[in-house]
Design a protein around this motif. Structure first.
Motif, PDB file in Angstrom:
ATOM      1  N   LEU A  76      34.518  32.794  41.978  1.00 52.39           N
ATOM      2  CA  LEU A  76      33.366  32.269  42.719  1.00 52.39           C
ATOM      3  C   LEU A  76      32.580  33.375  43.411  1.00 52.39           C
ATOM      4  O   LEU A  76      31.403  33.210  43.731  1.00 52.39           O
ATOM      5  N   SER A  77      33.246  34.501  43.668  1.00 57.79           N
ATOM      6  CA  SER A  77      32.524  35.607  44.306  1.00 57.79           C
ATOM      7  C   SER A  77      31.954  36.565  43.259  1.00 57.79           C
ATOM      8  O   SER A  77      31.310  37.545  43.601  1.00 57.79           O
ATOM      9  N   GLY A  78      32.219  36.291  41.990  1.00 60.24           N
ATOM     10  CA  GLY A  78      31.623  37.110  40.930  1.00 60.24           C
ATOM     11  C   GLY A  78      32.474  38.284  40.502  1.00 60.24           C
ATOM     12  O   GLY A  78      32.062  39.076  39.667  1.00 60.24           O
ATOM     13  N   LEU A  79      33.658  38.399  41.054  1.00 59.40           N
ATOM     14  CA  LEU A  79      34.515  39.539  40.726  1.00 59.40           C
ATOM     15  C   LEU A  79      35.162  39.385  39.358  1.00 59.40           C
ATOM     16  O   LEU A  79      35.412  40.361  38.664  1.00 59.40           O
ATOM     17  N   LEU A  80      35.438  38.153  38.982  1.00 54.18           N
ATOM     18  CA  LEU A  80      36.070  37.887  37.691  1.00 54.18           C
ATOM     19  C   LEU A  80      35.192  36.974  36.849  1.00 54.18           C
ATOM     20  O   LEU A  80      34.568  36.051  37.382  1.00 54.18           O
ATOM     21  N   ASN A  81      35.199  37.218  35.554  1.00 58.22           N
ATOM     22  CA  ASN A  81      34.539  36.302  34.619  1.00 58.22           C
ATOM     23  C   ASN A  81      35.551  35.234  34.207  1.00 58.22           C
ATOM     24  O   ASN A  81      36.690  35.585  33.892  1.00 58.22           O
ATOM     25  N   PRO A  82      35.169  33.968  34.182  1.00 59.37           N
ATOM     26  CA  PRO A  82      36.131  32.937  33.791  1.00 59.37           C
ATOM     27  C   PRO A  82      36.336  32.933  32.276  1.00 59.37           C
ATOM     28  O   PRO A  82      35.513  33.471  31.539  1.00 59.37           O
ATOM     29  N   SER A  83      37.431  32.307  31.845  1.00 57.66           N
ATOM     30  CA  SER A  83      37.648  32.147  30.401  1.00 57.66           C
ATOM     31  C   SER A  83      36.765  31.024  29.869  1.00 57.66           C
ATOM     32  O   SER A  83      36.277  31.080  28.747  1.00 57.66           O
ATOM     33  N   SER A  84      36.585  29.984  30.670  1.00 59.61           N
ATOM     34  CA  SER A  84      35.638  28.916  30.321  1.00 59.61           C
ATOM     35  C   SER A  84      35.323  28.113  31.575  1.00 59.61           C
ATOM     36  O   SER A  84      35.934  28.309  32.626  1.00 59.61           O
ATOM     37  N   GLY A  85      34.378  27.207  31.437  1.00 61.15           N
ATOM     38  CA  GLY A  85      33.995  26.381  32.582  1.00 61.15           C
ATOM     39  C   GLY A  85      32.735  26.908  33.248  1.00 61.15           C
ATOM     40  O   GLY A  85      32.192  27.938  32.858  1.00 61.15           O
ATOM     41  N   GLU A  86      32.293  26.137  34.231  1.00 61.45           N
ATOM     42  CA  GLU A  86      31.037  26.489  34.894  1.00 61.45           C
ATOM     43  C   GLU A  86      31.217  26.509  36.395  1.00 61.45           C
ATOM     44  O   GLU A  86      32.056  25.783  36.934  1.00 61.45           O
ATOM     45  N   ALA A  87      30.403  27.315  37.041  1.00 61.20           N
ATOM     46  CA  ALA A  87      30.361  27.296  38.501  1.00 61.20           C
ATOM     47  C   ALA A  87      28.983  27.743  38.954  1.00 61.20           C
ATOM     48  O   ALA A  87      28.360  28.585  38.315  1.00 61.20           O
ATOM     49  N   ARG A  88      28.553  27.140  40.024  1.00 62.09           N
ATOM     50  CA  ARG A  88      27.311  27.586  40.669  1.00 62.09           C
ATOM     51  C   ARG A  88      27.570  27.663  42.158  1.00 62.09           C
ATOM     52  O   ARG A  88      28.168  26.756  42.741  1.00 62.09           O
ATOM     53  N   VAL A  89      27.152  28.769  42.739  1.00 63.30           N
ATOM     54  CA  VAL A  89      27.256  28.910  44.194  1.00 63.30           C
ATOM     55  C   VAL A  89      25.859  29.273  44.683  1.00 63.30           C
ATOM     56  O   VAL A  89      25.262  30.239  44.174  1.00 63.30           O
ATOM     57  N   LEU A  90      25.337  28.501  45.598  1.00 64.92           N
ATOM     58  CA  LEU A  90      23.959  28.664  46.093  1.00 64.92           C
ATOM     59  C   LEU A  90      22.965  28.663  44.925  1.00 64.92           C
ATOM     60  O   LEU A  90      21.932  29.329  44.969  1.00 64.92           O
ATOM     61  N   GLY A  91      23.333  27.961  43.867  1.00 68.37           N
ATOM     62  CA  GLY A  91      22.447  27.868  42.696  1.00 68.37           C
ATOM     63  C   GLY A  91      22.605  29.016  41.714  1.00 68.37           C
ATOM     64  O   GLY A  91      21.948  29.032  40.675  1.00 68.37           O
ATOM     65  N   PHE A  92      23.474  29.992  42.028  1.00 70.23           N
ATOM     66  CA  PHE A  92      23.661  31.144  41.136  1.00 70.23           C
ATOM     67  C   PHE A  92      24.962  30.997  40.339  1.00 70.23           C
ATOM     68  O   PHE A  92      25.924  30.412  40.833  1.00 70.23           O
ATOM     69  N   VAL A  93      24.959  31.584  39.131  1.00 68.55           N
ATOM     70  CA  VAL A  93      26.214  31.725  38.391  1.00 68.55           C
ATOM     71  C   VAL A  93      26.877  32.978  38.959  1.00 68.55           C
ATOM     72  O   VAL A  93      26.340  34.086  38.815  1.00 68.55           O
ATOM     73  N   PRO A  94      28.013  32.841  39.646  1.00 75.68           N
ATOM     74  CA  PRO A  94      28.541  33.978  40.420  1.00 75.68           C
ATOM     75  C   PRO A  94      28.764  35.241  39.601  1.00 75.68           C
ATOM     76  O   PRO A  94      28.442  36.341  40.045  1.00 75.68           O
ATOM     77  N   TRP A  95      29.352  35.089  38.375  1.00 76.76           N
ATOM     78  CA  TRP A  95      29.738  36.283  37.621  1.00 76.76           C
ATOM     79  C   TRP A  95      28.551  36.985  36.963  1.00 76.76           C
ATOM     80  O   TRP A  95      28.730  38.010  36.344  1.00 76.76           O
ATOM     81  N   ASP A  96      27.341  36.435  37.130  1.00 82.44           N
ATOM     82  CA  ASP A  96      26.154  37.206  36.737  1.00 82.44           C
ATOM     83  C   ASP A  96      25.900  38.314  37.772  1.00 82.44           C
ATOM     84  O   ASP A  96      25.151  39.248  37.521  1.00 82.44           O
ATOM     85  N   ARG A  97      26.501  38.146  38.924  1.00 80.88           N
ATOM     86  CA  ARG A  97      26.432  39.124  40.020  1.00 80.88           C
ATOM     87  C   ARG A  97      25.018  39.588  40.326  1.00 80.88           C
ATOM     88  O   ARG A  97      24.751  40.777  40.500  1.00 80.88           O
ATOM     89  N   GLU A  98      24.131  38.618  40.407  1.00 79.37           N
ATOM     90  CA  GLU A  98      22.759  38.970  40.769  1.00 79.37           C
ATOM     91  C   GLU A  98      22.741  39.443  42.210  1.00 79.37           C
ATOM     92  O   GLU A  98      23.431  38.883  43.063  1.00 79.37           O
ATOM     93  N   SER A  99      21.916  40.435  42.437  1.00 79.44           N
ATOM     94  CA  SER A  99      21.810  41.004  43.768  1.00 79.44           C
ATOM     95  C   SER A  99      21.454  39.911  44.799  1.00 79.44           C
ATOM     96  O   SER A  99      21.988  39.880  45.903  1.00 79.44           O
ATOM     97  N   ALA A 100      20.554  39.003  44.394  1.00 81.47           N
ATOM     98  CA  ALA A 100      20.122  37.933  45.307  1.00 81.47           C
ATOM     99  C   ALA A 100      21.303  37.058  45.730  1.00 81.47           C
ATOM    100  O   ALA A 100      21.333  36.534  46.850  1.00 81.47           O
ATOM    101  N   TYR A 101      22.289  36.907  44.842  1.00 81.88           N
ATOM    102  CA  TYR A 101      23.484  36.130  45.194  1.00 81.88           C
ATOM    103  C   TYR A 101      24.410  36.945  46.101  1.00 81.88           C
ATOM    104  O   TYR A 101      24.861  36.455  47.145  1.00 81.88           O
ATOM    105  N   LEU A 102      24.667  38.185  45.703  1.00 85.53           N
ATOM    106  CA  LEU A 102      25.620  39.006  46.456  1.00 85.53           C
ATOM    107  C   LEU A 102      25.166  39.222  47.902  1.00 85.53           C
ATOM    108  O   LEU A 102      25.986  39.417  48.792  1.00 85.53           O
ATOM    109  N   ARG A 103      23.859  39.182  48.129  1.00 87.02           N
ATOM    110  CA  ARG A 103      23.342  39.343  49.491  1.00 87.02           C
ATOM    111  C   ARG A 103      23.662  38.149  50.373  1.00 87.02           C
ATOM    112  O   ARG A 103      23.649  38.246  51.590  1.00 87.02           O
ATOM    113  N   ARG A 104      23.920  36.989  49.737  1.00 87.58           N
ATOM    114  CA  ARG A 104      24.061  35.752  50.525  1.00 87.58           C
ATOM    115  C   ARG A 104      25.502  35.266  50.644  1.00 87.58           C
ATOM    116  O   ARG A 104      25.762  34.185  51.139  1.00 87.58           O
TER     117      ARG A 104
END
Lengths: 335, 264
Positions: A73-101
């Motif tokens: 959920l914090s973007g440190l690991l990529n999942p094997s399958s499944g979906e997650a969104r935190v604050l509307g972001f896919v965590p493992w894309d590790r977008e800067s806009a997500y990591l700031r929040r």
């Protein structure tokens, strides 16, 4: 109007390939030429959602999949399958806009430079998060007040005690005022009073900022103090998702009554009539007693044993035991 | 980004200032190797009547003095630091910050090298005096040396970062690092100036990237090449920097997905 959840997880899985070999020289030599791998399903398909401002406890024994979930959920690991969104972001894309929040804080792991004072590491973080001078000063002031940092901010981190270090780690994790905080065992290894201070801090932080917090802990006290809602995970599966009050009644309907006998001899006494005997070794007897009758049973046991008793204590069972017991008893997933 | 770098550099300076002994030992090690080769080649030159392949002892001294400075300024040790960070889980907090971890490594690299260069100067001064070295630099040699040195440092840094990033899979990069160091030792111009390598080895050296890290900038400043050759060699450096940069981006993007964050 229904608000968007801050954390939304659907069928999340993480499988690790783990190198496996037997002990001994032969196995070692064989392992050099041909490696055997085993799939370990750390998280085996979990789904849940968390709304803004909630403080949710994530419970489970070691290896249950809590930390792996938090890392995904914090973007440190990529999942094997499944979906997650935190604050509307896919965590493992590790977008800067997500990591700031968001923030991920792992107890007993340092994110600060050991050789310099935390105040200097915080200045680096100020620039990384692009915090203005006023915003930085205000947030640091608030954290200093809540955590009592004034005395320790200017000492090199390596000279701080574990409790002091955890406090500055919190400051480093929260300096950007994250909207979501993933806290993994934030009180591990701390003494009782420091645990209590960290708990007070997390509660106050949530109250002041409205941040959403997902917290793992082995300490039931952390969860009781902070979380109205808990997720129970075991072997990567979600066992329970609901109110903490329901969990206590459902998963821990008994107390542990531990009696230590002065003469070290527990034979010849009918402990079973006071509760279920969980263990009986070297004059130390552990009974499981229904929660509602624990006070009377304790008093009755003290009376019955008289001066043979050296010490007696009544405590909640360790959360790991409780969850394990419920799991092996075949508890169903409850949402 | 300038403000971020200012803060990172300041923090690294504070860290560096605390490790004077380790810095001294590191310096000693980085100076020892060229000094040994200088002594050996000088002995050979004297035994052969004063020069080897056109190099007098003073020429060797000039070469190894410049090589020592170049070697110091282009040094990168990402593979050693990064492996430790991955193994101990220390990389995790940096991966969840909105700043690529490479920037920490760049700041650390810049600070340690600027901090330690001061210690090299006295040793080199002794060599210059002992061997009677006289430097006569043409302005174009200095003008081309600067970009050549920057490209060499970038090449070394990105190659080192590539090896470092393999730690995401292997956790231990030591074997790869050792192979890299040993190959560089032969083909980079450390064991001997590139122009003294026997035919085939010299050709290989100008194809592989290692010579572009050490030998090429050293020879450009020393006047070992004419202007057109120097420009061609800088073009070669540029190509290798682009290759190493792209490779480091690709390896990173796959590596970070393979990261298992065990124990972190």
């Amino acid at each position: 109007m229904v608000s968007e959840p801050v954390v939304e997880v659907q069928g999340l899985r993480k499988t690790f390939k783990v190198h496996e070999r037997e002990a001994g020289l032969g196995a070692t030599i064989r392992g050099v030429f041909r490696r055997r791998f085993k799939d370990v399903h750390a998280v085996a398909g979990i789904s849940f959602r968390i709304d803004r401002g909630e403080v949710v406890g994530f419970l489970g024994p070691n290896g249950a999949g809590k930390t792996t979930t938090l890392k995904m959920l914090s973007g440190l690991l990529n999942p094997s399958s499944g979906e997650a969104r935190v604050l509307g972001f896919v965590p493992w894309d590790r977008e800067s806009a997500y990591l700031r929040r968001m923030t991920l804080l792992i107890g007993n792991r340092s994110q600060l430079q050991w050789d310099i004072p935390a105040a200097d590491s915080l200045l680096v973080l100020k620039e990384i998060y692009g915090l203005g001078a006023d915003k930085y000063r205000a947030t640091l002031g608030q954290l200093t007040e809540l955590l009592g940092l004034a005395e320790i901010l200017h000492k090199p981190v390596r000279n701080l005690s574990l409790g002091e270090r955890m406090k500055v780690e919190f400051a480093a994790g929260l300096i950007q005022s994250p909207e979501v905080a993933f806290l993994d065992e934030p009180t591990i290894g701390l003494d009782v009073s420091m645990q209590a201070r960290i708990r007070q801090f997390v509660a106050e932080y949530n109250r002041r900022t409205g941040a959403t917090i997902l917290l793992t802990s082995h300490y039931m006290d952390d969860v009781v103090a902070l979380c109205k809602r808990v997720l129970v995970i075991h072997h990567g599966r979600l066992l329970y998702d609901g109110a903490l009050s329901g969990l206590a009644e459902r998963l821990a309907p008994y107390k542990r009554l531990v009696a230590t006998l002065r003469d070290g001899q527990a034979s010849g006494f009918d402990f079973a009539s006071f509760g279920e005997v969980a263990s009986n070794e070297d004059g130390k007897v552990t009974l499981h007693v229904p929660r509602e009758v624990a006070p009377e049973r304790t008093a009755a046991l003290v009376r019955a044993l008289g001066d043979r008793i050296e010490d007696i204590s009544v405590e909640d069972p360790p959360i790991e035991d409780v969850i394990d017991k419920v799991f092996t008893a075949g508890a169903e997933v409850v949402s | 980004m300038i403000r971020i770098y200012r803060a990172l550099l300041l923090a690294q300076l504070q860290v560096a200032a605390q490790y004077r002994l380790s810095m001294f030992l590191y310096l000693l090690f980085s100076i020892m190797r060229p000094v040994i080769f200088l002594a050996a080649w000088s002995a050979v030159a004297i035994a052969r009547g004063g020069s080897v392949g056109g190099f007098t002892p003073a020429d060797f001294a000039a070469y190894y003095v410049i090589l020592t400075v170049v070697g110091h300024l282009v040094a990168a040790w990402n593979q050693y630091d990064f492996e430790f960070q991955v193994r101990m889980g220390q990389i995790s907090p940096r991966l969840v910050r909105p700043l690529h971890p490479i920037h920490y490594a760049i700041a650390e690299n810049m600070i340690w090298k600027s901090f330690t260069i001061v210690g090299i100067v006295p040793v080199l001064a002794i060599i210059i005096v002992t061997y009677g070295v006289q430097f006569r630099f043409e302005p174009w040699q200095i003008a081309l040396f600067v970009p050549s040195l920057v490209l060499a440092a970038a090449l070394q840094f990105f190659m080192s970062w590539c090896i470092a990033t393999t730690a995401f899979w292997t956790t231990r990069t030591h074997a790869v690092s050792t192979l890299f160091d040993r190959t560089a030792f032969i083909f980079a111009g450390q064991i001997a100036p590139l122009s003294l390598l026997p035919g085939v080895l010299q050709q290989i050296a100008y194809v592989l990237p290692f010579g572009y890290i050490y030998g090429v900038p050293t020879d450009i400043l020393r006047g070992g090449h004419d202007l057109p050759t120097s420009i061609v060699l800088i073009a070669g450096q540029t190509i290798w920097v682009v290759v190493a940069f792209v490779a480091s981006r690709i390896v990173w993007s796959y590596g970070v997905r393979a990261y298992t964050a065990v124990g972190a």
